[in-house]
Design a protein around this motif. Structure first.
Motif, PDB file in Angstrom:
ATOM      1  N   HIS A 195      -6.994  -5.682  20.532  1.00  0.00           N
ATOM      2  CA  HIS A 195      -7.855  -6.770  21.008  1.00  0.00           C
ATOM      3  C   HIS A 195      -8.734  -7.286  19.856  1.00  0.00           C
ATOM      4  N   SER A 196      -9.459  -8.382  20.101  1.00  0.00           N
ATOM      5  CA  SER A 196     -10.172  -9.083  19.031  1.00  0.00           C
ATOM      6  C   SER A 196     -11.226  -8.210  18.357  1.00  0.00           C
ATOM      7  N   ARG A 197     -11.895  -7.363  19.134  1.00  0.00           N
ATOM      8  CA  ARG A 197     -12.933  -6.506  18.549  1.00  0.00           C
ATOM      9  C   ARG A 197     -12.317  -5.490  17.586  1.00  0.00           C
ATOM     10  N   ALA A 198     -11.183  -4.891  17.982  1.00  0.00           N
ATOM     11  CA  ALA A 198     -10.505  -3.928  17.110  1.00  0.00           C
ATOM     12  C   ALA A 198     -10.001  -4.623  15.844  1.00  0.00           C
ATOM     13  N   LYS A 199      -9.442  -5.842  16.015  1.00  0.00           N
ATOM     14  CA  LYS A 199      -8.930  -6.590  14.865  1.00  0.00           C
ATOM     15  C   LYS A 199     -10.047  -6.888  13.862  1.00  0.00           C
ATOM     16  N   MET A 200     -11.229  -7.199  14.371  1.00  0.00           N
ATOM     17  CA  MET A 200     -12.360  -7.522  13.498  1.00  0.00           C
ATOM     18  C   MET A 200     -12.693  -6.338  12.582  1.00  0.00           C
ATOM     19  N   PHE A 201     -12.649  -5.131  13.136  1.00  0.00           N
ATOM     20  CA  PHE A 201     -12.992  -3.953  12.325  1.00  0.00           C
ATOM     21  C   PHE A 201     -11.829  -3.502  11.441  1.00  0.00           C
ATOM     22  N   ILE A 202     -10.594  -3.773  11.882  1.00  0.00           N
ATOM     23  CA  ILE A 202      -9.450  -3.513  10.987  1.00  0.00           C
ATOM     24  C   ILE A 202      -9.568  -4.413   9.759  1.00  0.00           C
ATOM     25  N   ASP A 203      -9.864  -5.693   9.989  1.00  0.00           N
ATOM     26  CA  ASP A 203     -10.009  -6.641   8.879  1.00  0.00           C
ATOM     27  C   ASP A 203     -11.106  -6.193   7.921  1.00  0.00           C
ATOM     28  N   ALA A 204     -12.234  -5.749   8.484  1.00  0.00           N
ATOM     29  CA  ALA A 204     -13.356  -5.305   7.651  1.00  0.00           C
ATOM     30  C   ALA A 204     -12.990  -4.049   6.859  1.00  0.00           C
ATOM     31  N   TYR A 205     -12.222  -3.158   7.484  1.00  0.00           N
ATOM     32  CA  TYR A 205     -11.791  -1.917   6.827  1.00  0.00           C
ATOM     33  C   TYR A 205     -10.823  -2.230   5.687  1.00  0.00           C
ATOM     34  N   LEU A 206      -9.921  -3.191   5.935  1.00  0.00           N
ATOM     35  CA  LEU A 206      -8.934  -3.554   4.911  1.00  0.00           C
ATOM     36  C   LEU A 206      -9.565  -4.268   3.721  1.00  0.00           C
ATOM     37  N   GLU A 207     -10.741  -4.867   3.924  1.00  0.00           N
ATOM     38  CA  GLU A 207     -11.452  -5.468   2.788  1.00  0.00           C
ATOM     39  C   GLU A 207     -11.945  -4.379   1.828  1.00  0.00           C
ATOM     40  N   LYS A 208     -12.326  -3.227   2.414  1.00  0.00           N
ATOM     41  CA  LYS A 208     -12.803  -2.111   1.599  1.00  0.00           C
ATOM     42  C   LYS A 208     -11.646  -1.292   1.026  1.00  0.00           C
ATOM     43  N   PHE A 209     -10.581  -1.186   1.833  1.00  0.00           N
ATOM     44  CA  PHE A 209      -9.408  -0.402   1.423  1.00  0.00           C
ATOM     45  C   PHE A 209      -8.148  -1.251   1.618  1.00  0.00           C
ATOM     46  N   PRO A 210      -7.931  -2.235   0.756  1.00  0.00           N
ATOM     47  CA  PRO A 210      -6.801  -3.157   0.941  1.00  0.00           C
ATOM     48  C   PRO A 210      -5.445  -2.480   0.760  1.00  0.00           C
ATOM     49  N   HIS A 211      -4.589  -2.627   1.750  1.00  0.00           N
ATOM     50  CA  HIS A 211      -3.220  -2.113   1.642  1.00  0.00           C
ATOM     51  C   HIS A 211      -2.346  -2.783   2.689  1.00  0.00           C
ATOM     52  N   LYS A 212      -1.072  -2.932   2.357  1.00  0.00           N
ATOM     53  CA  LYS A 212      -0.115  -3.576   3.248  1.00  0.00           C
ATOM     54  C   LYS A 212       0.942  -2.610   3.767  1.00  0.00           C
ATOM     55  N   PHE A 213       0.930  -1.394   3.253  1.00  0.00           N
ATOM     56  CA  PHE A 213       1.917  -0.402   3.671  1.00  0.00           C
ATOM     57  C   PHE A 213       1.226   0.936   3.928  1.00  0.00           C
ATOM     58  N   GLY A 214       1.898   1.769   4.716  1.00  0.00           N
ATOM     59  CA  GLY A 214       1.356   3.089   5.006  1.00  0.00           C
ATOM     60  C   GLY A 214       0.420   3.076   6.194  1.00  0.00           C
ATOM     61  N   PRO A 215      -0.191   4.217   6.484  1.00  0.00           N
ATOM     62  CA  PRO A 215      -1.085   4.324   7.646  1.00  0.00           C
ATOM     63  C   PRO A 215      -2.247   3.341   7.575  1.00  0.00           C
ATOM     64  N   ILE A 216      -2.586   2.744   8.708  1.00  0.00           N
ATOM     65  CA  ILE A 216      -3.752   1.850   8.751  1.00  0.00           C
ATOM     66  C   ILE A 216      -5.009   2.641   8.423  1.00  0.00           C
ATOM     67  N   ILE A 217      -5.154   3.816   9.079  1.00  0.00           N
ATOM     68  CA  ILE A 217      -6.319   4.669   8.854  1.00  0.00           C
ATOM     69  C   ILE A 217      -5.996   5.615   7.698  1.00  0.00           C
ATOM     70  N   CYS A 218      -6.675   5.450   6.583  1.00  0.00           N
ATOM     71  CA  CYS A 218      -6.382   6.268   5.404  1.00  0.00           C
ATOM     72  C   CYS A 218      -6.988   7.661   5.523  1.00  0.00           C
ATOM     73  N   GLY A 219      -6.289   8.636   4.964  1.00  0.00           N
ATOM     74  CA  GLY A 219      -6.769  10.005   4.960  1.00  0.00           C
ATOM     75  C   GLY A 219      -7.669  10.281   3.768  1.00  0.00           C
ATOM     76  N   GLY A 220      -7.965  11.563   3.540  1.00  0.00           N
ATOM     77  CA  GLY A 220      -8.890  11.954   2.483  1.00  0.00           C
ATOM     78  C   GLY A 220      -8.395  11.666   1.090  1.00  0.00           C
ATOM     79  N   ASP A 221      -7.089  11.516   0.923  1.00  0.00           N
ATOM     80  CA  ASP A 221      -6.521  11.242  -0.403  1.00  0.00           C
ATOM     81  C   ASP A 221      -6.420   9.751  -0.697  1.00  0.00           C
ATOM     82  N   GLY A 222      -7.029   8.942   0.160  1.00  0.00           N
ATOM     83  CA  GLY A 222      -7.084   7.507  -0.090  1.00  0.00           C
ATOM     84  C   GLY A 222      -5.905   6.740   0.485  1.00  0.00           C
ATOM     85  N   ILE A 223      -5.726   5.525  -0.002  1.00  0.00           N
ATOM     86  CA  ILE A 223      -4.688   4.627   0.497  1.00  0.00           C
ATOM     87  C   ILE A 223      -3.315   5.282   0.374  1.00  0.00           C
TER      88      ILE A 223
END
Length: 303
Positions: A195-223
């Motif tokens: 939904h729109s609220r989740a998308k807003m925070f995914i977008d904000a997260y991807l600005e800090k950790f930009p990536h197009k492949f792999g898990p959306i939620i990054c683990g301790g070892d990064g992208i």
């Protein structure tokens, strides 16, 4: 020092070739777990099967062909009267054991099915709790970084199991369509919605950790690394402790989404499809879900 050797029996060393018996109990045991893997069960589910069957085998200590219905009932009685386990756990163990012997019978490893007449254990149904709307808002307010907000909103929007959440991948994320495919229990793929609220925070997260492949939620070892399920669980506990919300864990968000959807009028068949459940068979008999626009209903009912 004295050694008593009166009971010691010596045998001649033998170098005979042992022929592998495909019909032996060990072969049957191994093939059963191979069949579970081929059916798509998770490694954790297979381990639980193995644990329960091993425990039963150690207690009965008989070849599979000699095990009777009475043996299974005796084991269940022991677990009830001596180990005093809960009926819900007991019925799960009964189900594992009887499914194992049903498989042995169907695969011709044994001549009859000793689990066929073993009675089900009556389990008292209890209402599974969900968060109140006030608790959801308290949890939202307690999130102090964008990753926590994203995780919380993804749990509410997708109703994913925590094991599914950590495997959500960027390459499966349809940004414009607001949906993402997920592999659930039994290796079954389904579509969940963002939904729109989740998308807003995914977008904000991807600005800090930009990536197009792999898990959306990054683990301790990064992208590129995957966050663990225990990591998500600890995160939710941290948020809940700050929010003052008790009994908070990832699966409770799944129940909350289902409850909210039901309260807003979503049909049971649609909730079942959204959650990836395989039950509600009676409902499926007279509701044609193929004509339902589940995406539109998700936007209408899930907030």
């Amino acid at each position: 020092m004295t050694f008593n050797l009166s009971k010691l029996q010596l045998e001649e060393s033998r170098n005979e070739v042992i022929i592998y018996d495909e019909t032996s109990d060990i072969a049957a045991y191994k093939q059963f777990f191979i069949s579970l893997k081929l059916r798509g069960l998770s490694d954790r589910s297979i381990q639980l099967y193995m644990y329960n069957i091993d425990k039963f085998n150690r207690f009965i200590a008989k070849p599979f062909k000699e095990i009777s219905t009475g043996d299974i009932r005796t084991y269940i009685a022991h677990r009830t009267l001596i180990d005093k386990i809960a009926n819900s756990t007991l019925d799960h163990e009964r189900g594992v054991i009887t499914r194992f012997f049903k498989w042995l019978y169907e695969e011709d490893f044994i001549d009859s099915d000793p689990g066929k007449r073993v009675e089900k254990i009556k389990v008292k149904k209890r209402l599974l709790e969900s968060f109140t709307q006030q608790e959801v808002e308290l949890l939202r307010a307690a999130c102090d970084d964008v990753k926590k907000m994203m995780v919380l909103e993804l749990l509410l929007s997708t109703a994913c199991r925590v094991a599914e959440l950590v495997t959500l991948k960027m390459e499966n994320y349809d940004v414009d369509g607001g949906k993402i495919s997920v592999i659930g229990k039994g290796n079954k793929e389904r579509i969940v919605f963002i939904h729109s609220r989740a998308k807003m925070f995914i977008d904000a997260y991807l600005e800090k950790f930009p990536h197009k492949f792999g898990p959306i939620i990054c683990g301790g070892d990064g992208i590129g690394s995957q966050m663990s399920t225990s990591g998500i669980q600890k995160m939710i506990k941290t948020i809940a402790r700050k929010a003052g919300v008790e009994k908070a864990y990832p699966h409770k968000f799944r129940r909350t989404t289902a409850t909210d959807a039901s309260n807003h009028g979503m049909k049971l068949i649609d909730i079942k499809e959204l959650l990836g459940h395989s039950s509600a068979e009676t409902t499926l008999l007279y509701i044609d879900s193929s004509k339902n626009d589940l995406k539109a209903k998700h936007e209408k009912y899930v907030y």
